[in-house]
Design a protein around this motif. Structure first.
Motif, PDB file in Angstrom:
ATOM      1  N   VAL A  95      -6.569   9.848  -5.579  1.00  0.00           N
ATOM      2  CA  VAL A  95      -5.916   8.917  -6.418  1.00  0.00           C
ATOM      3  C   VAL A  95      -4.620   8.807  -6.116  1.00  0.00           C
ATOM      4  N   ARG A  96      -3.866   9.874  -5.843  1.00  0.00           N
ATOM      5  CA  ARG A  96      -2.514  10.035  -5.668  1.00  0.00           C
ATOM      6  C   ARG A  96      -2.176   9.351  -4.305  1.00  0.00           C
ATOM      7  N   GLN A  97      -3.032   9.316  -3.289  1.00  0.00           N
ATOM      8  CA  GLN A  97      -2.957   8.981  -2.057  1.00  0.00           C
ATOM      9  C   GLN A  97      -2.569   7.549  -2.024  1.00  0.00           C
ATOM     10  N   VAL A  98      -3.268   6.851  -2.767  1.00  0.00           N
ATOM     11  CA  VAL A  98      -3.384   5.245  -2.603  1.00  0.00           C
ATOM     12  C   VAL A  98      -1.984   4.592  -3.268  1.00  0.00           C
ATOM     13  N   GLN A  99      -1.375   5.485  -3.972  1.00  0.00           N
ATOM     14  CA  GLN A  99      -0.159   4.954  -4.608  1.00  0.00           C
ATOM     15  C   GLN A  99       1.269   5.887  -4.414  1.00  0.00           C
ATOM     16  N   SER A 100       0.877   6.892  -3.124  1.00  0.00           N
ATOM     17  CA  SER A 100       2.195   7.395  -3.020  1.00  0.00           C
ATOM     18  C   SER A 100       2.111   7.553  -1.512  1.00  0.00           C
ATOM     19  N   SER A 101       3.401   8.338  -0.835  1.00  0.00           N
ATOM     20  CA  SER A 101       3.582   8.149   0.540  1.00  0.00           C
ATOM     21  C   SER A 101       2.506   8.862   1.350  1.00  0.00           C
ATOM     22  N   VAL A 102       2.182   8.429   2.619  1.00  0.00           N
ATOM     23  CA  VAL A 102       1.497   8.984   3.655  1.00  0.00           C
ATOM     24  C   VAL A 102       2.384  10.091   4.694  1.00  0.00           C
TER      25      VAL A 102
ATOM     26  N   VAL B 284     -18.218  17.770  -2.484  1.00  0.00           N
ATOM     27  CA  VAL B 284     -18.345  19.318  -1.892  1.00  0.00           C
ATOM     28  C   VAL B 284     -17.110  19.763  -1.074  1.00  0.00           C
ATOM     29  N   ALA B 285     -16.948  20.987  -1.419  1.00  0.00           N
ATOM     30  CA  ALA B 285     -15.978  21.671  -0.800  1.00  0.00           C
ATOM     31  C   ALA B 285     -15.944  21.392   0.833  1.00  0.00           C
ATOM     32  N   PRO B 286     -14.924  20.893   1.434  1.00  0.00           N
ATOM     33  CA  PRO B 286     -14.840  20.958   2.874  1.00  0.00           C
ATOM     34  C   PRO B 286     -15.162  22.117   3.704  1.00  0.00           C
ATOM     35  N   ASP B 287     -15.810  22.084   4.521  1.00  0.00           N
ATOM     36  CA  ASP B 287     -16.280  23.073   5.442  1.00  0.00           C
ATOM     37  C   ASP B 287     -15.124  23.567   6.821  1.00  0.00           C
ATOM     38  N   ILE B 288     -14.353  22.554   6.868  1.00  0.00           N
ATOM     39  CA  ILE B 288     -13.140  22.800   7.725  1.00  0.00           C
ATOM     40  C   ILE B 288     -11.798  22.467   7.138  1.00  0.00           C
ATOM     41  N   PRO B 289     -10.643  22.835   7.624  1.00  0.00           N
ATOM     42  CA  PRO B 289      -9.589  22.360   7.096  1.00  0.00           C
ATOM     43  C   PRO B 289      -9.291  20.979   7.325  1.00  0.00           C
ATOM     44  N   VAL B 290      -8.919  20.371   5.880  1.00  0.00           N
ATOM     45  CA  VAL B 290      -8.593  18.842   5.635  1.00  0.00           C
ATOM     46  C   VAL B 290      -7.213  18.663   5.485  1.00  0.00           C
ATOM     47  N   LEU B 291      -6.364  17.881   6.306  1.00  0.00           N
ATOM     48  CA  LEU B 291      -5.151  17.768   6.127  1.00  0.00           C
ATOM     49  C   LEU B 291      -4.747  16.373   5.172  1.00  0.00           C
ATOM     50  N   PHE B 292      -4.176  16.320   4.095  1.00  0.00           N
ATOM     51  CA  PHE B 292      -4.199  15.392   3.177  1.00  0.00           C
ATOM     52  C   PHE B 292      -3.088  14.477   3.191  1.00  0.00           C
ATOM     53  N   ASN B 293      -3.254  13.193   3.330  1.00  0.00           N
ATOM     54  CA  ASN B 293      -1.957  12.282   3.260  1.00  0.00           C
ATOM     55  C   ASN B 293      -0.686  12.621   2.618  1.00  0.00           C
ATOM     56  N   CYS B 294      -1.076  12.688   1.107  1.00  0.00           N
ATOM     57  CA  CYS B 294       0.108  12.844   0.235  1.00  0.00           C
ATOM     58  C   CYS B 294       0.624  14.388   0.124  1.00  0.00           C
ATOM     59  N   LEU B 295       0.296  15.453   0.920  1.00  0.00           N
ATOM     60  CA  LEU B 295       0.782  16.557   1.092  1.00  0.00           C
ATOM     61  C   LEU B 295       1.366  16.979   2.298  1.00  0.00           C
ATOM     62  N   GLY B 296       0.618  16.198   3.513  1.00  0.00           N
ATOM     63  CA  GLY B 296       1.047  16.552   4.724  1.00  0.00           C
ATOM     64  C   GLY B 296       0.641  17.843   5.211  1.00  0.00           C
ATOM     65  N   ARG B 297      -0.591  18.706   4.694  1.00  0.00           N
ATOM     66  CA  ARG B 297      -1.000  19.744   4.929  1.00  0.00           C
ATOM     67  C   ARG B 297      -2.407  20.143   4.232  1.00  0.00           C
ATOM     68  N   GLU B 298      -2.985  21.197   4.240  1.00  0.00           N
ATOM     69  CA  GLU B 298      -4.174  21.306   3.588  1.00  0.00           C
ATOM     70  C   GLU B 298      -3.908  21.690   2.061  1.00  0.00           C
ATOM     71  N   LYS B 299      -4.829  21.211   1.198  1.00  0.00           N
ATOM     72  CA  LYS B 299      -4.522  21.287  -0.403  1.00  0.00           C
ATOM     73  C   LYS B 299      -4.655  22.747  -0.776  1.00  0.00           C
ATOM     74  N   GLU B 300      -4.351  23.200  -1.709  1.00  0.00           N
ATOM     75  CA  GLU B 300      -4.238  24.416  -2.486  1.00  0.00           C
ATOM     76  C   GLU B 300      -5.573  24.648  -2.968  1.00  0.00           C
ATOM     77  N   ALA B 301      -6.058  25.792  -3.362  1.00  0.00           N
ATOM     78  CA  ALA B 301      -7.276  26.049  -4.186  1.00  0.00           C
ATOM     79  C   ALA B 301      -7.432  25.293  -5.571  1.00  0.00           C
TER      80      ALA B 301
ATOM     81  N   PHE C 206       0.867  -1.138   0.093  1.00  0.00           N
ATOM     82  CA  PHE C 206       0.048   0.217   0.089  1.00  0.00           C
ATOM     83  C   PHE C 206       0.874   1.374  -0.135  1.00  0.00           C
ATOM     84  N   HIS C 207       0.260   2.245  -0.738  1.00  0.00           N
ATOM     85  CA  HIS C 207       1.120   3.650  -0.734  1.00  0.00           C
ATOM     86  C   HIS C 207       2.374   3.593  -1.613  1.00  0.00           C
ATOM     87  N   THR C 208       2.386   2.477  -2.739  1.00  0.00           N
ATOM     88  CA  THR C 208       3.521   2.570  -3.359  1.00  0.00           C
ATOM     89  C   THR C 208       3.231   2.581  -4.792  1.00  0.00           C
TER      90      THR C 208
END
Length: 312
Positions: free
Chosen positions: A246-253, A220-237, A198-200
């Motif tokens: 899609v990226r998460q399932v095949q890349s680092s957490v 739907v757009a999130p109504d609170i900040p969500v930190l994404f696994n493949c970023l380690g932070r909130e997403k950009e606009a 997983f995550h490779t």
């Protein structure tokens, strides 16, 4: 009291999870009963008893864990306990997106039921492995993976917390990278009992399947900040949530990075939505002293409710 919700990932499941919540809380029952319609097996019986011994199989684990998390989120919401930010470990990311209003509970269960089957399918035919590497920094472990890459795919799949990383990929390459990691000072390298790499990059077929499946889903757009696994932070606009999943399932957490970011958001405490306390352990090692409370049982819900009332 501003709380960040952290949702557990695959690996912390166990028979009996949610049984007391189902008896005690109508809100939990409602979510679990509705989730049953989204899967092709007895979800409640698998969570509460697991008589067939299938709970640890990915296609069963994922919808059971997300149904449990959504039910517990509903219980807390009914008590006025809601997150000001959310994140989750791997599978838990879907629960965090549900908590942020990106999709409802039934959709979340349906998505991860598909995801679990796609991941199982992608893992077929691979002699793969995943291994926890303890006591080594990122850079030397990355160097070990690069040195072993001539034997196959091997990458750092999970950045869990300081001193705890996970590598995954083709078995021979993973074993070689682990041997090199020990030479570089790793204290221990422990094989993990998982059903795929997983995550490779070996999960690319699962990512492609999810990309097609997501075309029929409304996000739907999130109504609170969500930190994404493949970023380690909130997403950009400009970042798309389906593309990030899609990226998460095949890349680092990047869980360690996400926890550090949570600690920067002005929160009073973090709440791990279980089962288990693995993420609480990550928090304690990543941001020592930051309050974290694990919630899995009726007693845990009542304790959190008291804490929130005492602290306004």
């Amino acid at each position: 009291m501003k709380l960040g919700f952290l949702y557990a990932g695959q690996g912390s499941q166990h028979p009996g999870m949610g049984a007391d919540l189902y008896e005690a809380y109508p809100a939990f029952r409602q979510v679990m009963d509705a989730a049953q319609a989204e899967v092709d097996f007895d979800l409640k019986r698998t969570c509460f008893e697991d008589p067939e011994g299938v709970l640890n199989q990915t296609r069963y684990t994922q919808p059971c864990m997300v149904a449990f998390a959504a039910g517990l989120t509903a219980v807390l919401r009914e008590k006025g306990i809601v997150p000001s930010a959310a994140a989750g470990l791997s599978l838990g990311e879907y629960s965090s997106l549900h908590a942020a209003g990106v999709f409802d509970a039934r959709t979340a269960v349906r998505l991860v039921a598909f995801r679990g089957k796609a991941m199982e399918e992608a893992a077929k035919g691979h002699d793969s492995a995943m291994m926890a590497v303890l006591g080594l920094e990122r850079e030397p472990l990355q160097a070990a993976c690069e040195a072993a890459a001539d034997l196959g795919v091997v990458v750092i799949a999970n950045y869990n917390c300081p001193g705890q990383l996970v590598i995954g990929g083709d078995k021979t390459a993973v074993e070689q990278a682990a041997a090199l990691a020990k030479e570089k000072g790793a204290k221990r390298c422990m094989p993990l009992k998982v059903s795929g790499p997983f995550h490779t990059p070996l999960m690319k077929p699962a990512g492609e399947a999810l990309e097609r499946y997501f075309q029929g889903i409304s996000f739907v757009a999130p109504d609170i900040p969500v930190l994404f696994n493949c970023l380690g932070r909130e997403k950009e606009a400009e970042d798309s949530i389906p593309a990030l999943l899609v990226r998460q399932v095949q890349s680092s957490v990047f869980m360690e990075d996400s926890v550090r970011r949570m600690a920067e958001l002005g929160l009073d405490a973090l709440v791990e939505i279980g089962p288990g306390k693995a993420l609480s352990g990550f928090v304690k090692k990543t941001v020592p002293g930051f309050p974290v409370h694990a919630v899995e049982t009726v007693a845990d819900v009542e304790a959190l409710e008291r804490l929130v009332k005492e602290n306004g």
